[in-house]
Write a protein that holds these residues in place. Structure first.
Motif, PDB file in Angstrom:
ATOM      1  N   GLY A  54       0.971  -1.299   0.154  1.00 40.19           N
ATOM      2  CA  GLY A  54       0.216  -0.060  -0.076  1.00 40.19           C
ATOM      3  C   GLY A  54       0.891   1.365   0.174  1.00 40.19           C
ATOM      4  N   ASP A  55       2.216   1.228  -0.151  1.00 41.72           N
ATOM      5  CA  ASP A  55       2.940   2.402  -0.042  1.00 41.72           C
ATOM      6  C   ASP A  55       2.770   2.833  -1.299  1.00 41.72           C
ATOM      7  OD1 ASP A  55       4.146   2.318   2.508  1.00 41.72           O
ATOM      8  OD2 ASP A  55       6.232   1.980   1.616  1.00 41.72           O
ATOM      9  N   ARG A  56       3.066   4.350  -1.380  1.00 44.75           N
ATOM     10  CA  ARG A  56       3.070   5.258  -2.737  1.00 44.75           C
ATOM     11  C   ARG A  56       4.555   5.917  -2.730  1.00 44.75           C
ATOM     12  NH1 ARG A  56       1.484  10.462  -4.770  1.00 44.75           N
ATOM     13  NH2 ARG A  56       0.005  10.895  -2.836  1.00 44.75           N
ATOM     14  N   LEU A  57       5.292   5.446  -3.469  1.00 43.83           N
ATOM     15  CA  LEU A  57       6.714   5.756  -3.321  1.00 43.83           C
ATOM     16  C   LEU A  57       7.229   6.610  -4.799  1.00 43.83           C
ATOM     17  CD1 LEU A  57       9.963   5.861  -1.941  1.00 43.83           C
ATOM     18  CD2 LEU A  57       9.990   3.593  -3.436  1.00 43.83           C
ATOM     19  N   VAL A  58       7.809   7.655  -4.646  1.00 43.19           N
ATOM     20  CA  VAL A  58       8.330   8.415  -5.789  1.00 43.19           C
ATOM     21  C   VAL A  58       9.695   8.268  -5.988  1.00 43.19           C
ATOM     22  CG1 VAL A  58       8.635  10.695  -6.977  1.00 43.19           C
ATOM     23  CG2 VAL A  58       6.097   9.930  -6.359  1.00 43.19           C
ATOM     24  N   ILE A  59      10.325   8.007  -7.130  1.00 46.56           N
ATOM     25  CA  ILE A  59      11.774   7.839  -7.249  1.00 46.56           C
ATOM     26  C   ILE A  59      12.346   8.942  -8.078  1.00 46.56           C
ATOM     27  CG2 ILE A  59      13.596   6.410  -8.018  1.00 46.56           C
ATOM     28  CD1 ILE A  59      11.661   4.024  -7.611  1.00 46.56           C
ATOM     29  N   GLN A  60      13.219   9.801  -7.527  1.00 47.35           N
ATOM     30  CA  GLN A  60      13.850  11.146  -8.241  1.00 47.35           C
ATOM     31  C   GLN A  60      15.327  10.764  -8.488  1.00 47.35           C
ATOM     32  OE1 GLN A  60      12.220  14.699  -6.772  1.00 47.35           O
ATOM     33  NE2 GLN A  60      11.669  15.153  -8.952  1.00 47.35           N
TER      34      GLN A  60
ATOM     35  N   LYS B 145      -5.971  -6.481 -14.799  1.00 45.14           N
ATOM     36  CA  LYS B 145      -5.625  -7.790 -14.317  1.00 45.14           C
ATOM     37  C   LYS B 145      -5.623  -7.756 -12.596  1.00 45.14           C
ATOM     38  CE  LYS B 145      -0.680  -6.974 -15.232  1.00 45.14           C
ATOM     39  NZ  LYS B 145       0.545  -7.279 -15.686  1.00 45.14           N
ATOM     40  N   GLN B 146      -5.985  -6.685 -12.201  1.00 47.90           N
ATOM     41  CA  GLN B 146      -6.048  -6.580 -10.683  1.00 47.90           C
ATOM     42  C   GLN B 146      -4.596  -6.928  -9.818  1.00 47.90           C
ATOM     43  OE1 GLN B 146      -9.518  -9.068  -9.945  1.00 47.90           O
ATOM     44  NE2 GLN B 146     -10.674  -7.398 -10.622  1.00 47.90           N
ATOM     45  N   PRO B 147      -3.852  -6.160 -10.313  1.00 48.18           N
ATOM     46  CA  PRO B 147      -2.379  -6.345  -9.810  1.00 48.18           C
ATOM     47  C   PRO B 147      -2.335  -5.972  -8.412  1.00 48.18           C
ATOM     48  CG  PRO B 147      -2.070  -4.416 -11.155  1.00 48.18           C
ATOM     49  CD  PRO B 147      -3.528  -4.862 -11.170  1.00 48.18           C
ATOM     50  N   LYS B 148      -1.117  -6.342  -7.643  1.00 49.83           N
ATOM     51  CA  LYS B 148      -0.737  -5.786  -6.426  1.00 49.83           C
ATOM     52  C   LYS B 148       0.074  -4.627  -6.415  1.00 49.83           C
ATOM     53  CE  LYS B 148      -0.702 -10.532  -4.363  1.00 49.83           C
ATOM     54  NZ  LYS B 148       0.017 -11.363  -3.493  1.00 49.83           N
ATOM     55  N   VAL B 149       0.709  -4.312  -7.495  1.00 50.34           N
ATOM     56  CA  VAL B 149       1.677  -3.473  -7.604  1.00 50.34           C
ATOM     57  C   VAL B 149       1.530  -2.736  -8.968  1.00 50.34           C
ATOM     58  CG1 VAL B 149       4.158  -2.808  -7.860  1.00 50.34           C
ATOM     59  CG2 VAL B 149       3.519  -4.980  -6.501  1.00 50.34           C
ATOM     60  N   LEU B 150       1.546  -1.412  -8.841  1.00 51.15           N
ATOM     61  CA  LEU B 150       1.576  -0.590 -10.155  1.00 51.15           C
ATOM     62  C   LEU B 150       3.035   0.100 -10.026  1.00 51.15           C
ATOM     63  CD1 LEU B 150      -0.132   0.513 -12.573  1.00 51.15           C
ATOM     64  CD2 LEU B 150      -0.813   2.499 -11.168  1.00 51.15           C
ATOM     65  N   LEU B 151       3.785  -0.143 -11.173  1.00 48.43           N
ATOM     66  CA  LEU B 151       4.925   0.776 -11.431  1.00 48.43           C
ATOM     67  C   LEU B 151       4.741   1.507 -12.807  1.00 48.43           C
ATOM     68  CD1 LEU B 151       7.297  -2.338 -11.226  1.00 48.43           C
ATOM     69  CD2 LEU B 151       6.560  -0.893  -9.395  1.00 48.43           C
ATOM     70  N   ALA B 152       5.016   2.890 -12.502  1.00 42.02           N
ATOM     71  CA  ALA B 152       4.924   3.907 -13.388  1.00 42.02           C
ATOM     72  C   ALA B 152       6.265   4.597 -13.690  1.00 42.02           C
ATOM     73  CB  ALA B 152       3.882   4.926 -13.213  1.00 42.02           C
TER      74      ALA B 152
ATOM     75  N   GLU C 185      -3.376   8.355  -8.550  1.00 42.92           N
ATOM     76  CA  GLU C 185      -3.760   8.495  -7.134  1.00 42.92           C
ATOM     77  C   GLU C 185      -5.047   7.944  -6.615  1.00 42.92           C
ATOM     78  OE1 GLU C 185      -3.117  12.524  -5.762  1.00 42.92           O
ATOM     79  OE2 GLU C 185      -1.207  12.417  -6.713  1.00 42.92           O
ATOM     80  N   ARG C 186      -6.135   8.266  -7.486  1.00 40.43           N
ATOM     81  CA  ARG C 186      -7.509   7.551  -7.122  1.00 40.43           C
ATOM     82  C   ARG C 186      -7.205   6.196  -7.157  1.00 40.43           C
ATOM     83  NH1 ARG C 186     -11.490   6.414 -10.368  1.00 40.43           N
ATOM     84  NH2 ARG C 186     -10.902   7.719 -12.174  1.00 40.43           N
TER      85      ARG C 186
ATOM     86  N   GLY D  45      -5.960  -0.092  -3.222  1.00 38.25           N
ATOM     87  CA  GLY D  45      -5.031  -0.431  -2.280  1.00 38.25           C
ATOM     88  C   GLY D  45      -3.873  -0.897  -2.813  1.00 38.25           C
ATOM     89  N   LEU D  46      -3.283  -0.453  -4.019  1.00 38.94           N
ATOM     90  CA  LEU D  46      -2.276  -0.760  -4.650  1.00 38.94           C
ATOM     91  C   LEU D  46      -0.956  -0.315  -3.856  1.00 38.94           C
ATOM     92  CD1 LEU D  46      -3.361   0.550  -8.034  1.00 38.94           C
ATOM     93  CD2 LEU D  46      -2.985  -1.845  -7.571  1.00 38.94           C
ATOM     94  N   THR D  47       0.013  -0.886  -4.182  1.00 41.84           N
ATOM     95  CA  THR D  47       1.428  -0.408  -4.021  1.00 41.84           C
ATOM     96  C   THR D  47       2.001   0.296  -5.099  1.00 41.84           C
ATOM     97  OG1 THR D  47       1.981  -2.496  -2.479  1.00 41.84           O
ATOM     98  CG2 THR D  47       3.924  -1.127  -3.254  1.00 41.84           C
ATOM     99  N   PHE D  48       2.070   1.465  -5.057  1.00 40.80           N
ATOM    100  CA  PHE D  48       2.481   2.385  -6.292  1.00 40.80           C
ATOM    101  C   PHE D  48       3.779   3.100  -6.116  1.00 40.80           C
ATOM    102  CE2 PHE D  48       0.926   6.711  -8.174  1.00 40.80           C
ATOM    103  CZ  PHE D  48       1.623   6.379  -9.637  1.00 40.80           C
ATOM    104  N   ILE D  49       4.498   2.683  -7.128  1.00 43.72           N
ATOM    105  CA  ILE D  49       6.033   3.181  -7.236  1.00 43.72           C
ATOM    106  C   ILE D  49       6.042   3.826  -8.639  1.00 43.72           C
ATOM    107  CG2 ILE D  49       8.363   2.459  -7.054  1.00 43.72           C
ATOM    108  CD1 ILE D  49       7.283  -0.221  -5.778  1.00 43.72           C
ATOM    109  N   MET D  50       6.686   4.872  -8.497  1.00 42.21           N
ATOM    110  CA  MET D  50       6.624   6.060  -9.715  1.00 42.21           C
ATOM    111  C   MET D  50       7.917   6.570  -9.961  1.00 42.21           C
ATOM    112  SD  MET D  50       3.974   8.994 -10.524  1.00 42.21           S
ATOM    113  CE  MET D  50       4.502  10.270 -11.722  1.00 42.21           C
ATOM    114  N   VAL D  51       8.518   6.496 -11.158  1.00 41.47           N
ATOM    115  CA  VAL D  51       9.793   7.302 -11.317  1.00 41.47           C
ATOM    116  C   VAL D  51       9.291   8.820 -12.209  1.00 41.47           C
ATOM    117  CG1 VAL D  51      11.752   7.402 -12.867  1.00 41.47           C
ATOM    118  CG2 VAL D  51      11.390   5.389 -11.614  1.00 41.47           C
ATOM    119  N   THR D  52       9.747   9.757 -11.655  1.00 36.43           N
ATOM    120  CA  THR D  52       9.449  10.992 -12.467  1.00 36.43           C
ATOM    121  C   THR D  52      10.614  11.956 -12.063  1.00 36.43           C
ATOM    122  OG1 THR D  52       7.837  12.876 -12.345  1.00 36.43           O
ATOM    123  CG2 THR D  52       8.589  12.046 -10.281  1.00 36.43           C
ATOM    124  N   HIS D  53      10.816  13.018 -13.225  1.00 35.11           N
ATOM    125  CA  HIS D  53      11.804  13.995 -13.056  1.00 35.11           C
ATOM    126  C   HIS D  53      11.000  15.342 -12.584  1.00 35.11           C
ATOM    127  CE1 HIS D  53       9.688  14.798 -16.701  1.00 35.11           C
ATOM    128  NE2 HIS D  53       9.972  15.912 -16.501  1.00 35.11           N
ATOM    129  N   ASP D  54       9.512  15.390 -12.381  1.00 28.93           N
ATOM    130  CA  ASP D  54       8.708  16.376 -11.968  1.00 28.93           C
ATOM    131  C   ASP D  54       8.731  16.638 -10.316  1.00 28.93           C
ATOM    132  OD1 ASP D  54       6.833  18.146 -11.628  1.00 28.93           O
ATOM    133  OD2 ASP D  54       5.703  17.648 -13.380  1.00 28.93           O
TER     134      ASP D  54
END
Length: 227
Positions: free
Chosen positions: A31-37, A158-165, A185-186, A192-201
């Motif tokens: 359930g974490d939301r982590l942004v990677i910069q 496919k109802q994943p546990k993890v979303l990588l962006a 974000e919605r 209830g995803l674990t959401f991990i995203m790479v962004t330069h923003d």
């Protein structure tokens, strides 16, 4: 959910050895939301590829739900990706000759879903991202923001546990960026995803609960007070 232990990824550039990741330790809970910069070439996308089982470390462990992805056979790794991990990329990666609904359905084919189930689930996924009226449209008939919504629906159908962006707003203007982030974000909250995203923003990074910064293969993580 995720635990990375002393993960190193070494590339050879000519006669030079480059550490894309250099002894990375990282824990990401359900359930974490982590942004990677980080700067270009610092290891951001390499880290995301490790988390998604798209690449293997030179050394170290990438553990998802108790299983070290680095040690799985290619067939088992493909199964994990198909069932548990959704991907969204900067370039959308839609098949131009398929409609929005057909593009979303492609994510269900490896899971053995029947045609009727694929159609129903794809339609529902597209409705959930605001494209219920666009099921039969080709990518060329949609805006960049709409195409990225199709890509999000394809990742989530496919109802994943993890979303990588990986830079999911990189090809979009500011207004479309905000719309796509609202959708992501919605979905994170509702599913209830674990959401991990790479962004330069930086404006996106400031709103994330946790922010990881990678420089020269080294990682630091902080709780984000601005979230």
């Amino acid at each position: 959910m995720y635990e990375l232990r002393n993960v190193t990824k070494l590339y050879t550039r000519g006669k030079e050895a480059v550490h894309a990741l250099d002894g990375v330790d990282l824990a990401i809970a359900d359930g974490d939301r982590l942004v990677i910069q980080g700067p270009t070439g610092g290891g951001k996308s390499t880290l995301l590829q490790m988390l998604g089982g798209l690449d293997r470390p030179t050394s170290g462990e990438v553990v998802l739900d108790g299983t070290d992805l680095a040690k799985l056979s290619e067939s088992k790794l493909t199964r994990v990706r198909s069932e548990n991990i959704g991907f969204v990329f900067q370039s959308f990666n839609l098949i131009p000759t398929l409609t929005a609904q057909e593009n979303v359905e492609t994510a269900l084919v490896p899971l053995g879903a029947k045609v009727k189930e694929r159609r129903e689930r794809a339609a529902e996924a597209l409705k959930s991202v605001g494209l219920g009226e666009r099921l039969g449209h080709l990518p060329s008939e949609m805006s960049g923001g709409q195409q990225q919504r199709v890509a999000i629906a394809r990742a989530l159908v496919k109802q994943p546990k993890v979303l990588l962006a990986d830079e999911p707003t990189g090809n979009l203007d500011e207004s479309m960026r905000d719309e796509i982030m609202d959708v992501l974000e919605r979905m994170w909250k509702e599913l209830g995803l674990t959401f991990i995203m790479v962004t330069h923003d930086s404006s996106i990074a400031k709103k994330a609960p946790r922010l990881a910064t990678i420089r020269k293969g080294k990682i630091s993580v902080k709780e984000n007070a601005g979230s």
